[in-house]
Design an enzyme around this catalytic site. Structure first.
Site: not given
Length: 534
Positions: A68, A344-346, A469, A473
């Site tokens: 090194s 997000e969980a998605n 919730r 949309t």
């Protein structure tokens, strides 16, 4: 090689005798000293590298010949384990013992001790990859190293002059093929293009690529299908094998969900919560290893849809914040941390490195070679991530890099915590606007009194948590519920005015009862209400 190679070891050992009155020690950076003293060490490291590979069933071990930043007259050598990481600590002691055996007879005895103690099957194949820096002593020391490999019958690949990071990379094991569900969408083009660059180290197998077929987009495939149905896309049932990982994009390739089959062919999903836990924990490990503790704050942002087990796991390690559903809300909150992780969980998410964090990474001076490696990995990680938006392809590479670095299979990743049984459903309503929320959408403020009635139900379930919730949309209300005990989560199969977001339609008891209250408040037709709601 089916028997102990005594004659070969004796012959080559006599060509590389240990200098008298010198003691060697394998440290963090391997062996380092004057190049003129290292001939016997390199020979013995070759033997040890072969033994290490045999012990790991033939996985490739890397050997880097370098000192090194030391002066040119010095040199050194270090071993690299199959995941591209430093040699396991316990083997550092074995390396030291082997290098200090005074005579050929002593050396042979230490080799036998290692084989017996480590229970090594010497009939197995050994695979070793070699590289060196530009020091003039390099070629001669590599020749001694190759004698050690030759004595043990190892399969060696000499890569010549390479940087140390490249050697680590080359030693890293090749990932198993990854099945990629492209949702019959645009993600196929990205996966195909990426495959041309990464297939040598991460073979990609695209499926659901009917991009020109009408009605195919996201139809019984893709990230949303896997997340909501919690099962394989039908097109992959005959494709995926037990233990093999797969992932799904959505139609525009900004969501990513992983999954695998266990040895009983049971489906296991690794959603955005699992990705967040894997990524956040790894970043924290790198920051600590680089000596950056206290230099910046690493935080995780979730929504109410995050599984309670993931929140518990993360909050025991890092700050965790819950915000309203929607990527714009998570992204904004993540900007409040030096390094903000949000998924997000998605499966939609990314990691944000603030300008101050990037500045710290650029200017930080590591105090040890190990810290330098951690720092380099953290900087590379920041370059890999698409920080502007959730990007399924970038996130996929991020996950695969971490799994390769940690040597995790899908099973090992999944086991970092166990999800609480959960269900997500949606109730078709006449007017979603009568439902109003607070506390990051986790509690209802309207209709009046409904939240109290929900609380009365939830508290009857061990580990129960649920929220309601309105959709942003469409005229539906979404119900999420989880509980500790699966018997409390599973219920009867139903078909009614509640659109169940799972296949098969197994409605959990807690979610069923809450959905019934929502149905009542929405003014649903009682004649269509299932008997179980009455």
């Amino acid at each position: 090689m089916s028997s102990f190679p005594t004659s070969e070891l004796v012959k080559f050992s006599d060509l590389h005798p240990k200098p008298s009155n010198v003691t060697f020690s394998y440290g963090t950076a391997g062996f380092r000293t004057k190049a003129s003293l290292l001939d016997s060490v390199l020979f013995r490291v070759g033997v040890l590298a072969a033994l290490r590979s045999k012990r790991l069933d033939g996985k490739t071990i890397g050997v880097m010949v370098t000192a090194s930043h030391n002066p040119e007259a010095d040199n050194g050598v270090k071993l690299v384990d199959p995941r591209g990481e430093m040699l396991e600590n316990s083997w550092e002691t074995l390396a030291t013992n082997l290098s200090n055996a005074e005579t050929t007879g002593d050396f042979i005895q230490v080799v036998k001790n290692i084989i017996n103690h480590q229970k090594i099957d010497i009939s197995k194949t050994a695979n070793v990859i070699i590289a060196r820096d530009t020091r003039p002593s390099g070629p001669g020391l590599v020749a001694a190293l190759e004698d050690g490999l030759r004595a043990m019958g190892a399969v060696a690949r000499n890569e010549g002059v390479k940087t140390t990071p490249i050697l680590h990379y080359l030693a890293g094991k090749k990932a198993p093929p990854l099945v990629v569900d492209c949702a019959n969408g645009v993600g196929f083009f990205a996966a195909k293009a990426m495959g041309e660059y990464v297939n040598s180290v991460l073979p990609l197998i695209p499926h659901n690529i009917a991009i020109n077929a009408l009605g195919a987009l996201n139809n019984a495939c893709g990230a949303d299908y896997v997340k909501t149905s919690q099962r394989l896309p039908p097109s992959l049932v005959s494709v995926l094998h037990p233990g093999q990982r797969a992932c799904s994009f959505d139609g525009d390739a900004d969501r990513l969900i992983y999954f695998y089959l266990d040895d009983r062919s049971q489906f296991h999903m690794l959603d955005g919560d699992k990705i967040a836990a894997l990524v956040a924990n790894f970043i924290a490990e790198l920051a600590k290893g680089a000596g950056l503790d206290g230099k910046f704050e690493i935080g995780v942002v979730q929504t109410a849809y995050a599984n309670g087990s993931s929140t518990k796991y993360l909050s025991e390690r890092l700050p965790v914040q819950c915000v309203k559903t929607g990527v714009k809300n998570l992204h904004h909150a993540a900007e409040g941390y030096s390094i903000g992780v949000y998924f997000e969980a998605n499966g939609h998410g990314t990691v944000l490195f603030s300008p101050s964090a990037l500045s710290i990474l650029e200017t930080h001076q590591p105090s040890t070679p190990a810290q330098s490696t951690y720092l380099s990995n953290l900087i590379a990680l920041s370059d890999l991530i698409n920080q502007t938006v959730g990007d399924a392809l970038s996130d996929m590479l991020l996950v695969e890099v971490i799994l390769a670095h940690k040597g995790y299979s899908g099973l090992e990743w999944d086991s970092i915590y166990s999800d609480l049984p959960n269900r997500l459903v949606k109730v078709v309503v006449k007017d979603r606007n009568i439902f109003e929320t607070e506390d990051a959408e986790r509690r209802l403020t309207s209709p009046p009194g409904l939240q109290q009635r929900l609380d009365d139900i939830i508290r009857k379930y061990d580990g129960g948590r649920a929220f309601v919730r309105p959709s942003g949309t469409e005229d539906v209300v979404r119900v999420y519920a989880e509980a500790t005990l699966r018997p409390q989560a599973d219920g009867k199969s139903q078909t009614f005015d509640l659109e169940i977001m799972f296949i098969p339609n197994i409605f959990p008891e807690l979610a069923f009862r809450i959905a019934g209250l929502v149905y009542d408040e929405s003014g649903g037709d009682s004649s269509k209400r299932p008997k179980e709601f009455l």
